[in-house]
Design a protein around this motif. Structure first.
Motif, PDB file in Angstrom:
ATOM      1  N   GLN A 222       0.828  -1.205   0.000  1.00 54.63           N
ATOM      2  CA  GLN A 222       0.000   0.000   0.000  1.00 54.63           C
ATOM      3  C   GLN A 222       0.866   1.261   0.000  1.00 54.63           C
ATOM      4  OE1 GLN A 222      -2.376  -1.114   3.492  1.00 54.63           O
ATOM      5  NE2 GLN A 222      -4.223  -0.934   2.237  1.00 54.63           N
ATOM      6  N   VAL A 223       1.952   1.223   0.757  1.00 48.73           N
ATOM      7  CA  VAL A 223       2.856   2.380   0.816  1.00 48.73           C
ATOM      8  C   VAL A 223       3.526   2.592  -0.544  1.00 48.73           C
ATOM      9  CG1 VAL A 223       4.993   3.258   1.826  1.00 48.73           C
ATOM     10  CG2 VAL A 223       3.247   2.256   3.296  1.00 48.73           C
ATOM     11  N   LEU A 224       4.026   1.527  -1.150  1.00 51.06           N
ATOM     12  CA  LEU A 224       4.670   1.663  -2.463  1.00 51.06           C
ATOM     13  C   LEU A 224       3.682   2.156  -3.514  1.00 51.06           C
ATOM     14  CD1 LEU A 224       6.923  -1.531  -2.492  1.00 51.06           C
ATOM     15  CD2 LEU A 224       7.680   0.847  -2.360  1.00 51.06           C
ATOM     16  N   GLU A 225       2.440   1.701  -3.434  1.00 49.58           N
ATOM     17  CA  GLU A 225       1.425   2.171  -4.367  1.00 49.58           C
ATOM     18  C   GLU A 225       1.168   3.663  -4.189  1.00 49.58           C
ATOM     19  OE1 GLU A 225      -1.368   1.488  -7.478  1.00 49.58           O
ATOM     20  OE2 GLU A 225       0.303   0.324  -6.695  1.00 49.58           O
ATOM     21  N   ALA A 226       1.099   4.112  -2.924  1.00 51.46           N
ATOM     22  CA  ALA A 226       0.896   5.542  -2.647  1.00 51.46           C
ATOM     23  C   ALA A 226       2.074   6.365  -3.162  1.00 51.46           C
ATOM     24  CB  ALA A 226       0.704   5.767  -1.155  1.00 51.46           C
ATOM     25  N   LEU A 227       3.281   5.848  -3.026  1.00 53.92           N
ATOM     26  CA  LEU A 227       4.460   6.553  -3.508  1.00 53.92           C
ATOM     27  C   LEU A 227       4.446   6.670  -5.033  1.00 53.92           C
ATOM     28  CD1 LEU A 227       7.175   4.961  -1.202  1.00 53.92           C
ATOM     29  CD2 LEU A 227       6.444   7.338  -1.188  1.00 53.92           C
ATOM     30  N   ARG A 228       4.076   5.591  -5.695  1.00 58.43           N
ATOM     31  CA  ARG A 228       4.043   5.615  -7.164  1.00 58.43           C
ATOM     32  C   ARG A 228       2.990   6.586  -7.689  1.00 58.43           C
ATOM     33  NH1 ARG A 228       4.161  -0.313  -6.538  1.00 58.43           N
ATOM     34  NH2 ARG A 228       6.313  -1.014  -6.781  1.00 58.43           N
ATOM     35  N   ALA A 229       1.907   6.714  -6.937  1.00 63.46           N
ATOM     36  CA  ALA A 229       0.825   7.615  -7.370  1.00 63.46           C
ATOM     37  C   ALA A 229       1.124   9.071  -7.055  1.00 63.46           C
ATOM     38  CB  ALA A 229      -0.485   7.205  -6.697  1.00 63.46           C
ATOM     39  N   SER A 230       2.196   9.338  -6.319  1.00 60.98           N
ATOM     40  CA  SER A 230       2.550  10.704  -5.937  1.00 60.98           C
ATOM     41  C   SER A 230       3.757  11.174  -6.746  1.00 60.98           C
ATOM     42  CB  SER A 230       2.886  10.765  -4.440  1.00 60.98           C
ATOM     43  OG  SER A 230       4.174  10.217  -4.196  1.00 60.98           O
ATOM     44  N   ASP A 231       4.140  12.439  -6.556  1.00 56.97           N
ATOM     45  CA  ASP A 231       5.399  12.933  -7.119  1.00 56.97           C
ATOM     46  C   ASP A 231       6.292  13.421  -5.980  1.00 56.97           C
ATOM     47  OD1 ASP A 231       3.932  15.124  -6.405  1.00 56.97           O
ATOM     48  OD2 ASP A 231       4.111  16.180  -8.315  1.00 56.97           O
ATOM     49  N   VAL A 232       6.262  12.680  -4.871  1.00 58.74           N
ATOM     50  CA  VAL A 232       7.054  13.009  -3.685  1.00 58.74           C
ATOM     51  C   VAL A 232       8.302  12.138  -3.670  1.00 58.74           C
ATOM     52  CG1 VAL A 232       7.080  13.118  -1.164  1.00 58.74           C
ATOM     53  CG2 VAL A 232       4.955  13.592  -2.403  1.00 58.74           C
TER      54      VAL A 232
END
Length: 356
Positions: A222-232
């Motif tokens: 879930q964390v990796l998915e959130a990171l991929r969906a962001s530009d952070v």
């Protein structure tokens, strides 16, 4: 007749109240599958759009379909390579070569989250960690903004976005180490906060932790998915040495430290997180290295290249697109390495984006 009308209005009002209460219960129930900050920060009002005249160095005035990448180039000594031009870079999306449409290496302000592990295992290092965090913010761009998150059994937003260094200094001075470690929750919530509330286009998280994970609600996927969906971008200072071992256990005659299974797992967590975003992991062997690491992160955030392109695949199908940046061989790029985020989701454009 008047009495009947009054009763009808009363029944209508009662029905309306029952409907509102039912909606409220539904919203309450549907919100229980996620967790938030330990101190339950109230939701902030959306910030008004900033005009190009207010922030000329932080606005890319091109169409919203443009994919922008923050790119770091390091030589074999891990020093930032400056002076490159647009022609030094080659871009690929899903292994298809792309045409560079925008290129810059200006110092632009950044929205930075300091995410500090204050679990029990970090207690001996906490004073040095605080000193390194202070060095980082003092080395940054004058227009940078910061927020501070501490995490142990829960993640807590102790200071929201501010440009005032004294606010961060005061918040850092109040940190106390104890308890367990909700590492993944802290990363997930911090990235979401940066993505939604940051003022600047360039956004970064600086995570300082020993990498142990014990109490999180969110999973690694879930964390990796959130990171991929962001530009952070995520930069990590990892104090993993000695995790899962009573002592460092130096192998006789080799000078090498035995790495436990727990430490390998912690490093895997941290490296996956950084690599997904184009960030970087530092493993200090001693606390004296922290000052130099903080300086390196601050310099890199200021000196990154910004490269933009319009994808040849114009479909906004919501699918994941891999991105790769390479360097054309030259004297400057010899033995240099390049880092950027691993890709992005080609989500449909919102009405606000279409109107730009």
């Amino acid at each position: 007749m008047r009495h009947e009308n009054r009763n009808a209005r009363r029944q209508a009002l009662s029905s309306l109240l029952d409907f509102i209460i039912a909606i409220g219960l539904c919203v309450s129930l549907t919100g229980t599958h996620q967790i938030g900050w330990a101190n339950a920060q109230p939701q902030q009002n959306p910030k008004p759009a900033t005009s190009p005249q207010q922030e000329p160095t932080d606005t890319i005035k091109l169409l919203s379909e443009l994919v922008t990448l923050d790119v770091s180039v390091l030589d074999s000594q891990n020093r930032f390579v400056t002076g490159l031009t647009q022609t030094d870079f080659i871009l690929f999306e899903d292994n298809v070569k792309q045409q560079v449409a925008f290129f810059s290496q200006e110092e632009v302000p950044t929205s930075i989250g300091l995410v500090v592990d204050t679990s029990r295992s970090m207690a001996p290092k906490l004073n040095n960690v605080i000193a390194a965090a202070l060095r980082l913010i003092r080395e940054s761009h004058p227009e940078d903004e910061f927020f501070l998150v501490e995490f142990k059994a829960q993640a807590e937003l102790v200071q929201d976005f501010t440009k005032k260094i004294e606010d961060i200094e005061e918040a850092l001075g109040d940190l106390v180490a104890h308890g367990q470690t909700a590492l993944l929750d802290a990363i997930y919530l911090s990235v979401q906060h940066a993505q939604k509330q940051a003022k600047h286009r360039r956004k970064a998280i600086v995570l300082i932790s020993d990498g142990e994970e014990r109490d999180s609600y969110y999973t690694e996927s879930q964390v990796l998915e959130a990171l991929r969906a962001s530009d952070v971008q995520v930069y990590v200072i990892g104090f993993t040495a000695g995790i899962g071992a009573d002592q460092y256990n130096i192998f006789k005659g080799t000078g090498k430290r035995k790495i436990s299974r727990q430490e390998k797992r912690a490093r895997r967590y941290l490296e996956h997180i950084a690599q997904a975003t184009g960030g970087r992991v530092f493993y200090p062997e001693s606390l004296s290295e922290l000052d130099g690491i903080a300086q390196s992160i601050a310099r890199e955030l200021r000196a990154q290249y910004v490269i933009g392109y319009y994808p040849t695949n114009a479909e906004r199908d919501g699918k994941w697109r891999t991105v790769r940046v390479e360097l054309k061989p030259s004297e400057k790029t010899h033995k240099a390495s390049v880092r950027t985020r691993s890709g992005y989701y080609a989500n449909p454009l919102t009405e606000s984006k279409r109107a730009r």
